[in-house]
Scaffold this active site. Sequence first.
Site, PDB file in Angstrom:
ATOM      1  N   TYR A 115      -2.767   2.944   8.901  1.00  0.00           N
ATOM      2  CA  TYR A 115      -1.553   2.208   8.529  1.00  0.00           C
ATOM      3  C   TYR A 115      -0.581   1.976   9.679  1.00  0.00           C
ATOM      4  O   TYR A 115      -0.324   0.833  10.057  1.00  0.00           O
ATOM      5  CB  TYR A 115      -0.834   2.937   7.373  1.00  0.00           C
ATOM      6  CG  TYR A 115      -1.726   3.076   6.165  1.00  0.00           C
ATOM      7  CD1 TYR A 115      -2.171   1.951   5.472  1.00  0.00           C
ATOM      8  CD2 TYR A 115      -2.182   4.324   5.729  1.00  0.00           C
ATOM      9  CE1 TYR A 115      -3.030   2.064   4.393  1.00  0.00           C
ATOM     10  CE2 TYR A 115      -3.038   4.445   4.644  1.00  0.00           C
ATOM     11  CZ  TYR A 115      -3.458   3.307   3.981  1.00  0.00           C
ATOM     12  OH  TYR A 115      -4.305   3.412   2.922  1.00  0.00           O
ATOM     13  N   HIS A 152       1.575   0.877   1.569  1.00  0.00           N
ATOM     14  CA  HIS A 152       0.477   1.811   1.372  1.00  0.00           C
ATOM     15  C   HIS A 152       0.548   3.094   2.206  1.00  0.00           C
ATOM     16  O   HIS A 152      -0.125   4.079   1.896  1.00  0.00           O
ATOM     17  CB  HIS A 152      -0.829   1.072   1.711  1.00  0.00           C
ATOM     18  CG  HIS A 152      -1.999   1.494   0.886  1.00  0.00           C
ATOM     19  ND1 HIS A 152      -2.168   2.780   0.410  1.00  0.00           N
ATOM     20  CD2 HIS A 152      -3.075   0.801   0.453  1.00  0.00           C
ATOM     21  CE1 HIS A 152      -3.304   2.839  -0.274  1.00  0.00           C
ATOM     22  NE2 HIS A 152      -3.872   1.662  -0.259  1.00  0.00           N
ATOM     23  N   SER A 183     -12.194  -0.856  -4.920  1.00  0.00           N
ATOM     24  CA  SER A 183     -11.510   0.317  -5.467  1.00  0.00           C
ATOM     25  C   SER A 183     -11.425   0.211  -6.981  1.00  0.00           C
ATOM     26  O   SER A 183     -11.243  -0.874  -7.526  1.00  0.00           O
ATOM     27  CB  SER A 183     -10.096   0.376  -4.886  1.00  0.00           C
ATOM     28  OG  SER A 183      -9.477   1.536  -5.330  1.00  0.00           O
TER      29      SER A 183
END
Length: 628
Positions: free
Chosen positions: A110, A346, A556
Amino acid sequence: CEWLQQLHKPGSVKPCRLVKPMSVTILPERSSHHQDNLPKLPVPPLRQTFERYLLMLEPLLSEEEMDHTRKLVKEFLNPEGVGDRLQRSLERRASNKENWLTEWWMQSAYLDSRMPVAVYSSPGVVLPRMTFQDRQGQIRFAAKLISGVLDFKQMIDNETLPIEYLGGKPLCMDQYYQILSSCRIPGPKRDTVVNHAIGKVAPTHITVVHNFQFFVLDVYNSDGSPLTVDQIYMQMEKIWNSSLQSNKEPIGILTSQHRNTWGKAYNNLIKDKINKESVRAIQKSIFTVCLDAPMPQMSEQRYQSRVAAQMLHGGGSRWNSGNRWFDKTLQFIVGEDGTCGLVYEHAPAEGPPIVFLVDYLVEYMGRMEVVRAPMIPLPMPPKLRFNITPEVKKDIESAKQNMNIMSHDLDVNVVNFADYGRNVPKAHKMSPDAFIQMALQLAYFRMYEMCCSTYESASLRMFALGRTDTIRSCSNESLKFVQAMEDLAKPVEKVSLLDKACQAHVEYTRMAIHGQAIDRHLLGLKLQAIEELTSMPEIFMDTAYAVAEHPNLSTSQAGAKTDCVMCFGPLVPDGYGVCYNPMADHINIAITAFNSCEETHAANFGRAMKKALRDMRSLLEETAKAKQ
């Protein structure tokens, strides 16, 4: 209430992104009770990881490429090679840290990434469409939602959040403490995340944005009690009325930029004292609520796909992309036309806490009791001021252009597969998650006549501060199954191969959630090599590693009780992002791709996915009849 019945289907709480047979139990005890006793994430055995690495590559590479990679693996594992040395360093790191991976993962996945967070990183959640069509309905819904999040926050503050269990073992609850009062902050080369909940003075305000204008809304009374729904409603109405002009500069659109560009624009923006204070107020807020303008009219058929795109990027500069602060961890979106959902940054957390929060909010909003509070007049929520210098104006114009390119490039297709849900694979004693993953493999194989590297998230929350590892859904077993489906093999053989492919997937999932998957271990060895070696080991420079690390299918499972859709952008330019929520009798699937890639097409993949699911069901039914 009609929409609530549509919103909430009964069912047990499921862990997001986990294979289904392992159910999660929730017990009311203090959230931190087990935290200190959670096991540490293990470092898997070196040779085990590389055996599994070679197995995972077999369906993806030619025999010649495999031979080359086998040689490199042999060199790496040679007692005189660097493998053992890196493994020992990694084991030392693991003994000295609460979790050897978490910090590295947050940075590499990230904070080091320079791509925009909108589309490329932040997932969105679409809730079923609400029936309100005006601002009163919009404000009432938003007020109730805010009240629900504050109710949830109270459980976090009091540590009374129910602990989740998987297979009788408690899960790490740390991520729940990272999602409120936190915000990402852009840097010139690497971002940071600041969590204001752990400061001396916890924030007591949220930010509300309407017509691109930001307001500070204090959500607690002077005695520390949260405002009632009615009080919040009155405050929200004041905000709505004082932000009617929509010709304001969309300052929030700056947060949608490439991170280096935003980092420079950010430093430029906060040179001004007033701007700096306004930005700090947004960053410190508990969460943000975006009161969106109605979306353009569209057919019912396209509606859900357009709302999913709206959650991911706001629809472009002409619509709601400026009505966001994309760095904020939690942004709830409530449109005047009944569209609603959220987008989350996220870096601080994975999907499960967000899904749990969504389920909690839906249940909370279904309680119809109204607390009438004495209407003590509350002060007007202050509007955040921004001084728009010519330089800031230029940055905004550039961000608008880039956002429009980005929103036009994202191809989103939401499939509501109504033929059946998790009931069918369960009736045939197959894991619903593995079954859907095999349908993904089949759909891709039919479209491209090959398999691809596939990423499915697996939760590592059995371990202290655990984030995720990767379930590798493409396997030798899945390849045999998809090849047989395109062949004239007998149905009985096909079912047997489907069963083996699902079993292999369940086995890999079990391995992953117990800390024995290969991806994060390989990442750890690579990062350890960067820290202590002068040259990168050849194994990480190999084409095979690049193939493995290029997931054309990034997938996912969002296992919510609520009939919602979670969505995210593809991980690679020529890939798909696929998120699915298997309900009892239907499956919500969100598929994304980039229009700039000629090979990918979200609607075509959606059609291939539906056909794969239908063909797999027919296969099971045909074989069951033949047996009878």
